[in-house]
Design a protein around this motif. Sequence first.
Motif, PDB file in Angstrom:
ATOM      1  N   LEU A  12      -9.422  12.615   6.277  1.00 44.70           N
ATOM      2  CA  LEU A  12      -8.786  12.098   5.068  1.00 44.70           C
ATOM      3  C   LEU A  12      -9.671  11.062   4.383  1.00 44.70           C
ATOM      4  N   MET A  13     -10.192  10.116   5.149  1.00 45.67           N
ATOM      5  CA  MET A  13     -10.988   9.050   4.554  1.00 45.67           C
ATOM      6  C   MET A  13     -12.323   9.572   4.007  1.00 45.67           C
ATOM      7  N   LEU A  14     -12.964  10.467   4.752  1.00 43.38           N
ATOM      8  CA  LEU A  14     -14.243  11.000   4.280  1.00 43.38           C
ATOM      9  C   LEU A  14     -14.068  11.843   3.023  1.00 43.38           C
ATOM     10  N   SER A  15     -12.930  12.514   2.905  1.00 39.80           N
ATOM     11  CA  SER A  15     -12.690  13.364   1.730  1.00 39.80           C
ATOM     12  C   SER A  15     -12.540  12.553   0.448  1.00 39.80           C
ATOM     13  N   LEU A  16     -12.249  11.265   0.584  1.00 36.75           N
ATOM     14  CA  LEU A  16     -12.068  10.408  -0.591  1.00 36.75           C
ATOM     15  C   LEU A  16     -13.389   9.995  -1.223  1.00 36.75           C
ATOM     16  N   LEU A  17     -14.466  10.078  -0.441  1.00 36.95           N
ATOM     17  CA  LEU A  17     -15.751   9.555  -0.912  1.00 36.95           C
ATOM     18  C   LEU A  17     -16.307  10.367  -2.082  1.00 36.95           C
ATOM     19  N   PRO A  18     -17.064   9.724  -2.970  1.00 32.81           N
ATOM     20  CA  PRO A  18     -17.705  10.452  -4.073  1.00 32.81           C
ATOM     21  C   PRO A  18     -18.608  11.566  -3.556  1.00 32.81           C
ATOM     22  N   ALA A  19     -18.795  12.581  -4.383  1.00 29.77           N
ATOM     23  CA  ALA A  19     -19.497  13.806  -3.968  1.00 29.77           C
ATOM     24  C   ALA A  19     -20.899  13.529  -3.446  1.00 29.77           C
ATOM     25  N   ARG A  20     -21.642  12.631  -4.088  1.00 30.05           N
ATOM     26  CA  ARG A  20     -23.033  12.397  -3.669  1.00 30.05           C
ATOM     27  C   ARG A  20     -23.095  11.767  -2.277  1.00 30.05           C
ATOM     28  N   LEU A  43       1.282   6.867   5.145  1.00 35.44           N
ATOM     29  CA  LEU A  43       1.951   5.962   4.202  1.00 35.44           C
ATOM     30  C   LEU A  43       0.925   5.129   3.430  1.00 35.44           C
ATOM     31  N   ALA A  44      -0.105   4.658   4.126  1.00 36.02           N
ATOM     32  CA  ALA A  44      -1.159   3.889   3.444  1.00 36.02           C
ATOM     33  C   ALA A  44      -1.854   4.759   2.402  1.00 36.02           C
ATOM     34  N   PHE A  45      -2.081   6.038   2.737  1.00 32.91           N
ATOM     35  CA  PHE A  45      -2.728   6.948   1.795  1.00 32.91           C
ATOM     36  C   PHE A  45      -1.845   7.176   0.569  1.00 32.91           C
ATOM     37  N   HIS A  46      -0.564   7.459   0.795  1.00 38.20           N
ATOM     38  CA  HIS A  46       0.333   7.773  -0.315  1.00 38.20           C
ATOM     39  C   HIS A  46       0.653   6.543  -1.177  1.00 38.20           C
ATOM     40  N   THR A  47       0.836   5.394  -0.556  1.00 37.52           N
ATOM     41  CA  THR A  47       1.333   4.236  -1.305  1.00 37.52           C
ATOM     42  C   THR A  47       0.239   3.300  -1.801  1.00 37.52           C
ATOM     43  N   TYR A  48      -0.957   3.402  -1.235  1.00 36.39           N
ATOM     44  CA  TYR A  48      -2.037   2.504  -1.652  1.00 36.39           C
ATOM     45  C   TYR A  48      -3.291   3.242  -2.095  1.00 36.39           C
ATOM     46  N   ILE A  49      -3.852   4.013  -1.163  1.00 33.25           N
ATOM     47  CA  ILE A  49      -5.154   4.622  -1.420  1.00 33.25           C
ATOM     48  C   ILE A  49      -5.100   5.581  -2.601  1.00 33.25           C
ATOM     49  N   GLY A 106      -7.453   6.761  -5.988  1.00 32.46           N
ATOM     50  CA  GLY A 106      -7.131   8.139  -6.329  1.00 32.46           C
ATOM     51  C   GLY A 106      -6.655   8.278  -7.754  1.00 32.46           C
ATOM     52  N   THR A 107      -5.857   9.304  -7.994  1.00 35.40           N
ATOM     53  CA  THR A 107      -5.420   9.620  -9.348  1.00 35.40           C
ATOM     54  C   THR A 107      -4.178   8.842  -9.772  1.00 35.40           C
ATOM     55  N   GLY A 108      -3.507   8.211  -8.798  1.00 36.64           N
ATOM     56  CA  GLY A 108      -2.245   7.540  -9.119  1.00 36.64           C
ATOM     57  C   GLY A 108      -1.044   8.446  -8.985  1.00 36.64           C
ATOM     58  N   GLU A 109      -1.290   9.738  -8.700  1.00 33.31           N
ATOM     59  CA  GLU A 109      -0.199  10.693  -8.492  1.00 33.31           C
ATOM     60  C   GLU A 109       0.161  10.663  -7.010  1.00 33.31           C
ATOM     61  N   VAL A 110       1.318  10.099  -6.706  1.00 31.80           N
ATOM     62  CA  VAL A 110       1.688   9.773  -5.326  1.00 31.80           C
ATOM     63  C   VAL A 110       2.796  10.691  -4.833  1.00 31.80           C
ATOM     64  N   ASN A 111       2.677  11.121  -3.578  1.00 31.97           N
ATOM     65  CA  ASN A 111       3.719  11.944  -2.953  1.00 31.97           C
ATOM     66  C   ASN A 111       4.782  11.022  -2.364  1.00 31.97           C
ATOM     67  N   VAL A 112       5.671  10.532  -3.234  1.00 35.24           N
ATOM     68  CA  VAL A 112       6.701   9.588  -2.810  1.00 35.24           C
ATOM     69  C   VAL A 112       7.717  10.260  -1.888  1.00 35.24           C
ATOM     70  N   VAL A 113       7.985  11.533  -2.135  1.00 38.13           N
ATOM     71  CA  VAL A 113       8.986  12.258  -1.342  1.00 38.13           C
ATOM     72  C   VAL A 113       8.581  12.299   0.126  1.00 38.13           C
ATOM     73  N   GLU A 114       7.327  12.658   0.389  1.00 34.30           N
ATOM     74  CA  GLU A 114       6.874  12.705   1.787  1.00 34.30           C
ATOM     75  C   GLU A 114       6.841  11.310   2.388  1.00 34.30           C
ATOM     76  N   ALA A 115       6.414  10.324   1.618  1.00 39.37           N
ATOM     77  CA  ALA A 115       6.365   8.948   2.122  1.00 39.37           C
ATOM     78  C   ALA A 115       7.755   8.493   2.549  1.00 39.37           C
ATOM     79  N   GLU A 116       8.756   8.765   1.732  1.00 38.14           N
ATOM     80  CA  GLU A 116      10.137   8.388   2.074  1.00 38.14           C
ATOM     81  C   GLU A 116      10.619   9.103   3.325  1.00 38.14           C
ATOM     82  N   ARG A 117      10.307  10.390   3.403  1.00 37.04           N
ATOM     83  CA  ARG A 117      10.770  11.198   4.534  1.00 37.04           C
ATOM     84  C   ARG A 117      10.140  10.708   5.846  1.00 37.04           C
TER      85      ARG A 117
END
Length: 608
Positions: A207-215, A255-261, A266-277
Amino acid sequence: MALVGNGAELEADEDIFEDALETLSMPSRVDMATSSQHFSSFDTKQASGQHRTSNMKRAKESMYHALGYSTIVVLQAVMTFEQQDIQNGISAMKDALQTCQKYRKKCTVVESFSSLLSRGSLEQLTEEEMHAEICYAECLLQKAALTFVQDENMINFIKGGLKIRTSYQIYKECLSILHVIQKNKVEQQFFYEFEGGVKLGIGAFNLMLSLLPARIIRLLEFIGFSGNRELGILQLREGALGRSMRSPLCCLTILAFHTYISLILGTGEVNVVEAERLLEPYLQQFPNGSLMLFYHGRIELLKGNVKEAQEIFRKCISVQEEWKQFHHLCYWELMWIFVFQQNWREAYYYSDLLCKESKWSKATYVFLKAAILSMLPEEDVVATKEDVVALFRQVDGLKQRIAGKSIPTEKFAVRKARRYSPSLPAPVKLILPALEMMYVWNGFPLVSKRKDLSENLLVTVEKAEADLQSERKRVDEKAQETGTKRRNSKFVLFNKEPKQHSSDYSVDDECLVKLLKGCCLKNLQRPLQAELCFNHVVQSEKLLKYDHYLVPFTLFELAFLYKNQGEIDKAIKVLETARNNYKDYSLESRLHFRIQAALHLWKKSSSD
């Protein structure tokens, strides 16, 4: 078979030596059961109390208690940023690594050499040795994180990088073991704990490595790393729903990924439903747990429920007193909630608390405090007995370095605060500095859930826009009048103008206001007007003198506007322009993180 080297190879600099153990000082199943019980109920309220004492007593003989105790010490170091706490964390991790090393499979020189040529038999590892590998990898990763913040020198940086790579390789080997033993899990709980450790490590790394810029990803792939976001989230999701003591950690990572990272990098589009669940069962089990309350507050804020979030963060502060540093996280959230509401007095109160109590980033806190005070009427500032200009002038002296690098948000704050430098003839007032920082921290997607807040922000931005236009008109008239006088004068003096004048910043300020206005209009579903604002910034590129970051960030916003209108290909093209055509501007790495996240999502949806 030792999976990835042995203690002498990996930690030569740590002076780790182990005695051969004929018998274990404590049965591993008892070790796991007791530490698992402690871990599952772990929270900041207990971290400084009985669990820490219990783990510390048994840390020399039990790998899981060693991991638990050292994790708490490292967490404290990360939250306080005190050099003594960082040193204590490194010392605790050394001891934990030594304890874990005792239980790892011993390797002869011949066996070590043969492991380079062949994977060998994975079934040769005992259950205990499997868990030793997982615990060793976790300790190594945490120690690497502390190594980065311990000192600025390059040797520590290289050491930290090597530890991370070794940890990653161990996790990959453990994943291979998991695939082999998955069909034959005789000892159920033992298997579940090993599985939980693998899913946490593999999931978090991917998850963390996938966030890095392409280069950066291309460079890391060359040395053996890889990042798959879908795989990472899947592993963490399965781990969170599992029955191991690491299930809460898998949950907290998602939760850290959905609510912060996802919001900041990221894009600001957050999966709140999964975070709540994911949070719900833990919130029911620990209704007064600080971590659970904190994420509950974040989720409510993401849903636009600012009042509810405010109350939850205040409750989060009240439920424990041992770790004051955890209060600082809540102060940060409350400060932004009041910024969103433009309740500048309350926002100032929490920014002041951060300045006085937290050591995480003094430069950022002081800049934010001054920025918030700049939004207040002059008489209210006087009532606080604060000197705004003096606060801005403090920022440069408060910046710090981590792993030899300046913190990007601090560098940004220092650059903005230069407008108040004593070397200038007079301070040049910043325009809407609190809202600019709100944009930098990606606060506008949060406000988008509330039409009333977006409308109020638009009113404030348009007032600043009108003030700028009036000031520009006044300056133009004065310049015209001065020019007329000079033409009529017998003597003309040259080079008497100050190096920097408020008019020098006029285009930069105008473009900042247009960007903020465009974000408000985008939130209010007025795309055509928002596009006009964004295009104005892009077309002013060659006129900007200082805030060159405005153009690539505006292109990012423009791309989102196109994406929301269904023009995915056009949006991707704009994103690639922002990524490829601009460099050496403030917060460049942060924007590249966001671009990478957007391209990952949009290219996938486009191909689907």
